[in-house]
Design a protein around this motif. Structure first.
Motif, PDB file in Angstrom:
ATOM      1  N   GLN A 125      30.385  -6.353 -65.210  1.00 21.36           N
ATOM      2  CA  GLN A 125      30.200  -7.454 -64.428  1.00 21.36           C
ATOM      3  C   GLN A 125      30.636  -8.878 -65.088  1.00 21.36           C
ATOM      4  O   GLN A 125      31.203  -9.633 -64.412  1.00 21.36           O
ATOM      5  CB  GLN A 125      28.686  -7.788 -64.338  1.00 21.36           C
ATOM      6  N   GLU A 126      30.587  -8.879 -66.251  1.00 22.56           N
ATOM      7  CA  GLU A 126      31.056  -9.948 -67.214  1.00 22.56           C
ATOM      8  C   GLU A 126      32.864  -9.852 -66.926  1.00 22.56           C
ATOM      9  O   GLU A 126      33.287 -10.969 -67.101  1.00 22.56           O
ATOM     10  CB  GLU A 126      30.855  -9.659 -68.798  1.00 22.56           C
ATOM     11  N   LYS A 143      23.516  -2.094 -58.627  1.00 21.66           N
ATOM     12  CA  LYS A 143      24.305  -2.304 -57.694  1.00 21.66           C
ATOM     13  C   LYS A 143      25.479  -1.410 -57.418  1.00 21.66           C
ATOM     14  O   LYS A 143      26.698  -1.592 -56.931  1.00 21.66           O
ATOM     15  CB  LYS A 143      25.000  -3.758 -57.899  1.00 21.66           C
ATOM     16  N   THR A 188      27.686  -8.358 -58.780  1.00 22.26           N
ATOM     17  CA  THR A 188      26.372  -8.824 -59.812  1.00 22.26           C
ATOM     18  C   THR A 188      25.398  -8.723 -58.622  1.00 22.26           C
ATOM     19  O   THR A 188      24.202  -8.699 -58.856  1.00 22.26           O
ATOM     20  CB  THR A 188      26.545 -10.179 -60.319  1.00 22.26           C
ATOM     21  N   GLU A 189      25.550  -8.699 -57.315  1.00 28.09           N
ATOM     22  CA  GLU A 189      24.761  -8.626 -56.305  1.00 28.09           C
ATOM     23  C   GLU A 189      25.446  -8.236 -55.077  1.00 28.09           C
ATOM     24  O   GLU A 189      26.458  -8.298 -54.885  1.00 28.09           O
ATOM     25  CB  GLU A 189      24.300 -10.248 -55.910  1.00 28.09           C
ATOM     26  N   PRO A 211      26.626  -4.241 -67.060  1.00 24.83           N
ATOM     27  CA  PRO A 211      26.812  -5.649 -67.420  1.00 24.83           C
ATOM     28  C   PRO A 211      28.009  -5.949 -68.005  1.00 24.83           C
ATOM     29  O   PRO A 211      28.745  -7.076 -67.647  1.00 24.83           O
ATOM     30  CB  PRO A 211      25.562  -5.866 -68.553  1.00 24.83           C
TER      31      PRO A 211
END
Length: 456
Positions: A424-425, A48, A431-432, A421
């Motif tokens: 993102q967390e 992404k 995430t998109e 990841p």
């Protein structure tokens, strides 16, 4: 009230030909075959990322009258590669470096507008100038422009290209899926520009593209370059990737925006950053040392030293001491087409400082080059690198980073799988994809929605 978390922007730089790549690694692949570009781009899109970035090389570099070793693989055309990648990606931005010194506004505007249509609004242009008469010998105009003339031409070049992009307005055309595009107004696409560098008029033949204009990047670090970015760019590449240097650069460039009636968020600052990733910090540090040794062979170390000494040093032992002879400060330089030549404007002082460093640390020529020129920006476990990147962005040292792996094309894979990841967390990276254009990814407005343009 706590400050809201900034969202991190990430991009991937396909290394091409440079001294970052570890050529000796058996996992290293081609830098010119399309499959390498495809793997790299699809990895960036899977993670992404905002965009993929391609640099530009308009002439093979030379040293001592011979082609420089790292250039023997060649340099494919930027537009050709990006257009092909538009067909195998769906969201990833496609950024290319195109020179404003040797090209013409009409052809460049036409190419970028076409790329923006082909990609559904994902094109970006890194506007650069050329300081190098050696490169200019490949072109009709040839030669060389003084720095103030280079930026004067670049500003007018970009302003002229924007006039061409803007010559097709939304209220002047009627799109019909069956029969094509019809003009409501016969003046659609008409342009007239008369200036110091360009005097052109006619009809621009590519209708308004999805982004209106490509996203504009700029990479100059001089005072002229910073002003050019503040006045005209959407994002600026920076070489200031450490926290303190990044914060100083970030503050300096952002404060210039108000002079041109622009907001703080209308220019993103994205330093280039290399990285070495391993399961633990200790393993990453060891790997980083190994990578640096592979990046700088003995022959490479000598060539690097020749940038400063401006002499043939091939008879010196790279594992031995630095030359005791001083650099040749003559105008004719042993290295042609190498940006490093500009980095050492006072070779006598640089040589003295390097000798002092080498003596204090008992460094050989190769040790010196390794320790002064090839340090990775981020080294550590996935958690360490994720934390460091986030800390830099939240502390306004940057708005994100353009990552340069040391292996092509698979060098981005581990970052995509293990670091992204974690970001993102933390809620600091998407995430998109939430939009379809590169302007959407970067949080930039469409030129037609808010007039954030600067009068030329």
């Amino acid at each position: 009230m706590s400050k809201p978390l900034k969202q991190i922007h990430l991009a991937a730089h396909f290394p091409g030909v440079n001294n970052t790549t570890v050529w000796s690694d058996p996992k290293a692949g081609s830098h010119i075959e399309f499959s390498s570009f495809v793997h790299f781009a699809r990895t960036a899109e899977r993670a992404k990322f905002d965009f993929l970035f391609l640099a530009e090389g308009l002439r093979l570099r030379e040293q001592g009258g011979k082609i420089y070793d790292l250039d023997v693989v060649g340099r494919p055309d930027t537009f050709t590669v990006l257009a092909a990648l538009a067909a195998v990606t769906d969201h990833l931005g496609l950024t290319g470096t195109i020179n404003s010194t040797f090209n013409e506004p009409y052809e460049v505007a036409r190419q970028f507008a076409s790329l923006d249509h082909l990609s559904g609004g994902r094109s970006a242009w890194n506007v650069v100038t050329s300081w190098d008469a050696f490169t200019g010998e490949n072109f009709r105009r040839g030669g060389f422009l003084l720095q103030e003339e280079r930026y004067s031409r670049a500003k007018e070049f970009l302003a002229t290209a924007n006039e061409l992009f803007d010559s097709w307005r939304g209220d002047e055309i009627l799109a019909d899926g069956a029969t094509g595009v019809f003009l409501r107004d016969a003046k659609a696409g008409s342009f007239v520009h008369s200036g110091q560098h360009f005097d052109i008029h006619g009809q621009f033949d590519v209708p308004r593209s999805p982004q209106g204009r490509p996203v504009v990047f700029q990479a100059g670090d001089s005072q002229e370059g910073r002003e050019f970015a503040a006045s005209s760019a959407d994002a600026i590449f920076s070489r200031h990737a450490t926290l303190e240097a990044g914060q100083a650069f970030y503050t300096d460039v952002k404060k210039r925006l108000s002079t041109y009636g622009r907001r703080h968020d209308q220019l993103l600052i994205l330093p280039a950053a290399s990285f070495v990733l391993a399961d633990t910090d200790a393993e990453a540090e060891e790997l980083a040392r190994e990578v640096r040794r592979h990046q700088v062979s003995g022959a490479t170390a000598l060539k690097h030293l020749e940038f400063v000494w401006n002499r043939d040093l091939s008879h010196y032992d790279p594992e031995g001491p630095l030359p005791d002879v001083d650099p040749d400060v003559g105008d004719d330089h042993i290295s042609k087409g190498r940006a490093q030549v500009r980095m050492y404007r006072d070779p006598l002082t640089t040589a003295r400082e390097w000798r002092e460093l080498a003596a204090a640390n008992d460094w050989s020529i190769r040790d010196l080059v390794i320790n002064t020129g090839n340090r990775q920006t981020f080294v550590g476990s996935p958690a360490t690198i994720a934390t460091t990147i986030n800390d830099h962005v939240q502390a306004d040292a940057s708005d994100g980073f353009i990552l340069v792996p040391h292996i092509t094309p698979i060098g981005l894979d581990g970052f995509a799988d293990k670091v992204v990841p974690l970001l993102q967390e933390r809620g600091v990276f998407r995430t998109e994809y939430e939009g379809t254009t590169l302007r959407d990814h970067l949080g930039l407005t469409h030129p037609d929605s808010v007039d954030d343009r600067v009068a030329s």
